[in-house]
Design a protein around this motif. Structure first.
Motif, PDB file in Angstrom:
ATOM      1  N   THR A   1       0.836  -1.194   0.000  1.00  0.00           N
ATOM      2  CA  THR A   1       0.000   0.000   0.000  1.00  0.00           C
ATOM      3  C   THR A   1       0.872   1.246   0.000  1.00  0.00           C
ATOM      4  O   THR A   1       0.632   2.199  -0.745  1.00  0.00           O
ATOM      5  N   VAL A   2       1.886   1.252   0.863  1.00  0.00           N
ATOM      6  CA  VAL A   2       2.939   2.275   0.838  1.00  0.00           C
ATOM      7  C   VAL A   2       4.225   1.529   0.524  1.00  0.00           C
ATOM      8  O   VAL A   2       4.669   0.688   1.315  1.00  0.00           O
ATOM      9  N   GLN A   3       4.832   1.824  -0.618  1.00  0.00           N
ATOM     10  CA  GLN A   3       5.951   1.007  -1.095  1.00  0.00           C
ATOM     11  C   GLN A   3       7.142   1.024  -0.158  1.00  0.00           C
ATOM     12  O   GLN A   3       7.742  -0.009   0.117  1.00  0.00           O
ATOM     13  N   ASN A   4       7.501   2.187   0.381  1.00  0.00           N
ATOM     14  CA  ASN A   4       8.659   2.318   1.269  1.00  0.00           C
ATOM     15  C   ASN A   4       8.200   2.684   2.674  1.00  0.00           C
ATOM     16  O   ASN A   4       7.490   3.674   2.863  1.00  0.00           O
ATOM     17  N   THR A   5       8.612   1.882   3.650  1.00  0.00           N
ATOM     18  CA  THR A   5       8.240   2.146   5.042  1.00  0.00           C
ATOM     19  C   THR A   5       9.446   1.920   5.954  1.00  0.00           C
ATOM     20  O   THR A   5      10.353   1.148   5.619  1.00  0.00           O
ATOM     21  N   PRO A   6       9.482   2.569   7.119  1.00  0.00           N
ATOM     22  CA  PRO A   6      10.635   2.445   8.023  1.00  0.00           C
ATOM     23  C   PRO A   6      10.773   1.033   8.604  1.00  0.00           C
ATOM     24  O   PRO A   6       9.796   0.287   8.734  1.00  0.00           O
ATOM     25  N   TYR A   7      12.010   0.733   8.984  1.00  0.00           N
ATOM     26  CA  TYR A   7      12.355  -0.543   9.620  1.00  0.00           C
ATOM     27  C   TYR A   7      13.345  -0.247  10.736  1.00  0.00           C
ATOM     28  O   TYR A   7      14.334   0.483  10.532  1.00  0.00           O
ATOM     29  N   SER A   8      13.100  -0.787  11.934  1.00  0.00           N
ATOM     30  CA  SER A   8      14.039  -0.576  13.033  1.00  0.00           C
ATOM     31  C   SER A   8      14.157  -1.826  13.886  1.00  0.00           C
ATOM     32  O   SER A   8      13.186  -2.561  14.060  1.00  0.00           O
ATOM     33  N   ASP A   9      15.357  -2.059  14.392  1.00  0.00           N
ATOM     34  CA  ASP A   9      15.644  -3.222  15.235  1.00  0.00           C
ATOM     35  C   ASP A   9      16.678  -2.785  16.264  1.00  0.00           C
ATOM     36  O   ASP A   9      17.812  -2.450  15.903  1.00  0.00           O
TER      37      ASP A   9
END
Length: 959
Positions: A259-267
């Protein structure tokens, strides 16, 4: 066995009591340095060989150790990446100067998984893959768990950014019950599911010391379900890995179908450990992951109805459209077949109109003929909902771990450990399950020595707010309007329009021409030409009141249904628990090491608790519990000047619902120089899972039943249903129940592992496996006349496990080559092959091999380019296309093997820099660097790319 236990039990008790006696202390100390740079090495392990006592070097490379072990004894000095040293100690020695050399020969790791005792990975009697601290730190994958797919013979199926399932040697699945995953000796399965939910409730990367993977049957030592392999994860001891470490990893995820191609990622992870006088130590771990999940958006039409084949389409091209990741459109009903019985009711308005026209033609057209002209012989399905409108894609994961270690003396250590994890993810089973706010805790008490352990642990599962996404789509439709109302409205509206036009045109033409034949022809032609219009009008009438995504009414209905447990709602309730007790003793020292002898036993209880939403209930309303126990004996002997080692083991296991199972294993390893040749006969078995035994769950594709008679007999299937395969073949056969037994496998394997010179490490295996009582999915159908359930439109479909009558045979091989290039560059590659040689003559079963024939990985890397502190690694991976069969797949596609997963290849890469001044490593990496979108299982999400940057701080980091 009884004679052995009588002989050795008193000795065990005496030794245990003696272990608490006070003996003279010997002091050992000194400094450890890098042999080349002469710089002090931090965090080097110093351990007394054969004991639990040990310590590590401090920031100056110094260490000090006091032990009550009688002299002479040996200390083992080890660190990942360096050659292990053993130093004899004959008295107090506090000024040792130890220089460690970097490993110059590949394959020098030590493993314990293959035989439950320490041994060189080169001399392991079976195939073993290992990932150590350096490999974990330098992987280009977004996590160490994802990096396991780069090991030889390991496949992984991705259902979510935080949930992948490990498969080995065939019969892959989204939740593999033929592979056991253990963390610090604890089975990491969720008790109600019987498989590990990836690493959601697993181990933090900062606390992971190593991972050992054994492809192939491992039941002889590890018990039920380790049929195709076992994964053992070992955490860091707070005695050996002290201080503060932390990691922050951030970036973004990219996939074209989202739906939104680029989204944040955190670990983010943090670990702290501290030891006091080598007596008491503790550690704390915390990890949190946040991401918007991969999305499943396969909208191909899988109905195979109305003359359509599998492929892109929609309701405009197929009135019975059933999209793979569209939910609520699974039920389809034939309109002509449904309306034909109406002709027998003269009071029905449609029947009255048809009879009137028939009489007007003077009997030229019979009522049946008229109905056939005005109503097409087509199947109709309801409009469904896309997964993205129903699923919880906000992927969150939190893990916490704490452990307290206490050393009574050099020989005995007590460990109290607790792990708790909570998260939201998506899992593909018989449905696409949104595992929302799922939690699981594992709590262990273990007493271990150099030659024994006693362990007790429990696993407590809570499904939280989890719900079945496909079922949710169905119930949303039913909440708006029951199918028992929707279909009659659709069919009635369609037939009324068609009949009105047919009668009008027939009468008008007949009045104008007086030609009955011409009048009938015109009536048929004009009516059938308007079928599309009638369908649109009929659907609009039946869909009145349909709940539309994005509206308040839709949201309110969805939340209400998600809050109700199955089968009235979509909520998946499971608070099942597991209780496990085991112990092992190594008698080798008592036998003066003339041969190795290990004895172990375990007892396990599953306490099922789904509040009736997942598991069948007993007559008293309670859910079932399952008890099982087992024991094993292993003997090993070195011969021919220690060049050959023969190992044999035998295990017995008993589950209360099945007969006892014996699992023998025999292996031999012959060593010549740096070459090691191995051969083994291994057996394994799979006691049916808790769900295989007691599940009773209605899903969009079928009602899933346990294989036990106590469950199946409630639906009167035997003698009162038809096998689906026979129905599809046009030769219906009545299903007859038969005895159900645990699945067994016998595997013959040969292999080689050795150094071909100083720079090339080769590892090869070939295996042949034969499965007896192979457990496969049996699907049966009850017609309306058989189930006689007026609330159900059409047939009832049931799926349950059953044994294949004949033998199922598989085989495969794997080859890996690792070459040390100049300037510390390494080039490696591995390829594995798996195939079914004999499917046992399957006709009414789904084999579900679910494995690509070929998988390949090629790696290139350098941990320290030119001594600059810069590192680089890359992995290219490829796998073949293959057929995927499961209870999620449309049953006709399953039987006709049209559910194909396309081949794909990916490229992962990372570049890193060690910043010694701040004891940190900065890494820039990408998983699936080139953005190749792929999927690994039917109905699973499209996986894209993860681009990230991380910084890892570690007090023990050397220059």
């Amino acid at each position: 066995m009884k004679r052995l236990s009588t002989k050795f039990l008193p000795a065990i008790l005496v030794l245990f009591l003696m272990s608490f006696s006070v003996l003279a202390q010997t002091k050992v100390g000194g400094q450890v340095s890098d042999a080349a740079s002469k710089e002090a090495l931090i965090g080097v392990s110093i351990a007394v060989k054969g004991k639990v006592i040990g310590t590590i070097t401090d920031a100056k490379g110094s260490f000090s150790l006091s032990t009550s072990t009688p002299v002479p004894f040996t200390i083992v000095v080890s660190m990942v990446g360096y050659e292990r040293q053993e130093i004899a100690i004959s008295g107090n020695k506090t000024d040792l100067k130890i220089n460690l050399k970097e490993q110059s020969v590949l394959g020098q790791d030590v493993v314990v998984s293959a035989s439950r005792v320490e041994e060189s990975v080169m001399k392991s009697p079976v195939s073993v893959e290992k990932m150590d601290i350096r490999s974990i730190r330098e992987t280009p994958s977004a996590s160490f768990y994802d990096a396991l797919r780069n090991l030889k013979g390991v496949e992984m199926v991705t259902q979510s950014v935080s949930f992948s399932s490990i498969n080995m040697r065939g019969f892959g699945s989204n939740g593999n019950v033929r592979v056991v995953q253990m963390i610090d000796g604890m089975d990491n399965q969720a008790p109600g599911l019987n498989f590990s939910v990836g690493n959601i409730v697993g181990i933090s990367e900062l606390d992971l010391e190593n991972v050992e993977v054994l492809p192939g049957a491992s039941s002889a030592l590890y018990g039920p379900n380790a049929m195709n392999g076992i994964v053992l994860m070992n955490s860091k001891s707070p005695f050996l890995y002290q201080g503060l470490s932390a990691q922050i990893k951030g970036g973004f995820m990219d996939a074209p179908n989202r739906t939104v191609q680029n989204t944040p990622y955190s670990d983010i992870s943090i670990r702290y450990a501290k030891a006091f006088n080598n007596k008491v130590a503790f550690k704390l771990n915390f990890n949190t992951l946040s991401a918007e999940d991969w999305q499943a958006s396969d909208y191909r039409d899988q109905s195979l109805l109305n003359g359509r084949t599998l492929g892109l389409g929609g309701r405009s091209t197929n009135l019975a459209y059933n999209g793979v990741n569209i939910y609520g459109d699974e039920t389809n009903v034939n309109m002509l077949s449904s309306l034909t019985p109406v002709l027998g009711d003269p009071t029905n308005p449609l029947t009255a109109g048809i009879n009137q026209i028939s009489r007007a033609t003077g009997g030229l057209l019979s009522p049946t003929a008229i109905l056939g002209y005005i109503v097409p012989n087509v199947n109709i399905s309801r409009e469904g909902y896309a997964e993205r409108d129903l699923a919880s894609y906000a992927n969150r994961n939190m893990k916490f771990n704490a452990a307290l270690h206490y050393r009574f003396n050099d020989k005995v250590e007590l460990i109290l450990q607790g792990s708790y994890g909570q998260g939201t993810t998506v899992y593909t089973g018989a449905d696409r399950y949104s595992i929302k706010n799922f939690s699981m805790g594992q709590y262990k008490a273990e007493l271990k020595g150099s030659n024994f352990f006693l362990r007790a642990y429990t696993t407590q599962e809570n499904s939280g707010d989890a719900y079945a996404t496909g079922t949710l789509g169905q119930i949303v439709n039913e909440a708006a309007k029951p199918s028992t109302t929707w279909y009659p409205q659709y069919f009635g509206a369609f037939a009324t329009q068609a009949l009105t036009n047919f009668g009008t045109v027939l009468g008008t033409t007949l009045a104008q021409t007086g030609n009955p034949t011409l009048a009938v022809g015109n009536a048929i032609a004009t009516t059938q030409a308007a079928f599309n219009t009638y369908h649109n009008n009929a659907r609009a009438a039946a869909d009145a009141g349909r709940l539309i995504p994005g509206t308040a009414a839709f949201t309110t209905a969805v939340e209400a249904i998600k809050g109700k447990p199955l089968p009235q709602g979509a909520r998946f309730l499971d608070k099942s628990a597991l209780y496990h007790y085991e112990g092992m003793y190594n008698f080798s020292e008592m036998l003066n090491d003339k041969f190795e002898m290990l004895v172990g036993a375990n007892y396990r209880v599953y306490a099922l608790n789904s509040e009736g939403s997942l598991f069948a209930r007993q007559d008293n309303g309670q859910e079932f519990s399952i008890n099982e126990y087992g024991g094993y004996l292993q003997l090993a002997k070195k011969m021919f000047q220690d060049k050959f080692k023969l190992t044999g083991s035998m295990r017995y296991d008993k589950n209360e619902n099945f007969e006892g199972q014996y699992s023998p294993r025999l292996s031999g390893v012959y060593t010549v120089g740096q070459s090691n040749f191995r051969a083994s006969y291994q057996t394994g078995f799979r006691i049916p899972t808790t769900q295989d035994q007691y599940i009773d769950l209605n899903t969009p594709s079928a009602r899933l039943l346990g294989g036990l008679p106590v469950v199946q007999d409630r639906y009167k299937l035997s003698g009162n249903s038809l096998t689906l395969q026979s129905v599809l073949a046009g030769k219906p056969e009545v299903y007859t129940a038969k005895a159900w037994k645990p699945e067994q496998v016998r595997t013959f394997e040969v292999g080689y592992k050795g150094n071909l010179g100083n720079n090339l490490l080769a590892d090869f295996y070939y295996y042949q496996s034969t499965f007896t009582n192979f457990s496969a999915g049996q699907v049966v159908v009850q017609t309306p006349q058989q189930h006689n359930d007026k609330t159900v439109v059409g047939n009832k479909v049931f799926s349950f496990p059953s044994n294949v009558d004949n033998l199922v045979k598989t085989s495969g091989w794997g080859l890996s080559l690792d070459y040390r290039l100049p300037s510390n560059w390494t080039l490696g590659g591995n390829v594995s092959y798996n195939a079914v040689n004999d499917n046992g003559g399957l006709s009414n079963y789904q084999l579900a091999f679910n494995t690509p024939a070929y998988r390949t990985n090629i790696t290139l890397g350098n941990r320290n380019i030119g001594g600059s502190g810069w590192g680089f690694s890359t992995v290219w991976r490829y796998q073949d296309e293959y057929v995927w069969q499961s209870s999620f797949v449309n049953q006709i596609l399953n039987q006709t093997q049209q559910s194909v997963i396309p081949s794909f290849s990916t490229l992962d890469a990372q570049i890193s820099k060690k910043l010694s001044s701040i004891k940190s490593i900065v890494k820039l990496g990408a998983s699936n660097l080139l953005g190749t979108a792929y999927t690994t299982g039917w109905g699973n999400p499209t996986v894209g790319s993860i681009y990230y940057v991380s910084i890892t701080f570690d007090e023990l980091l050397n220059k």
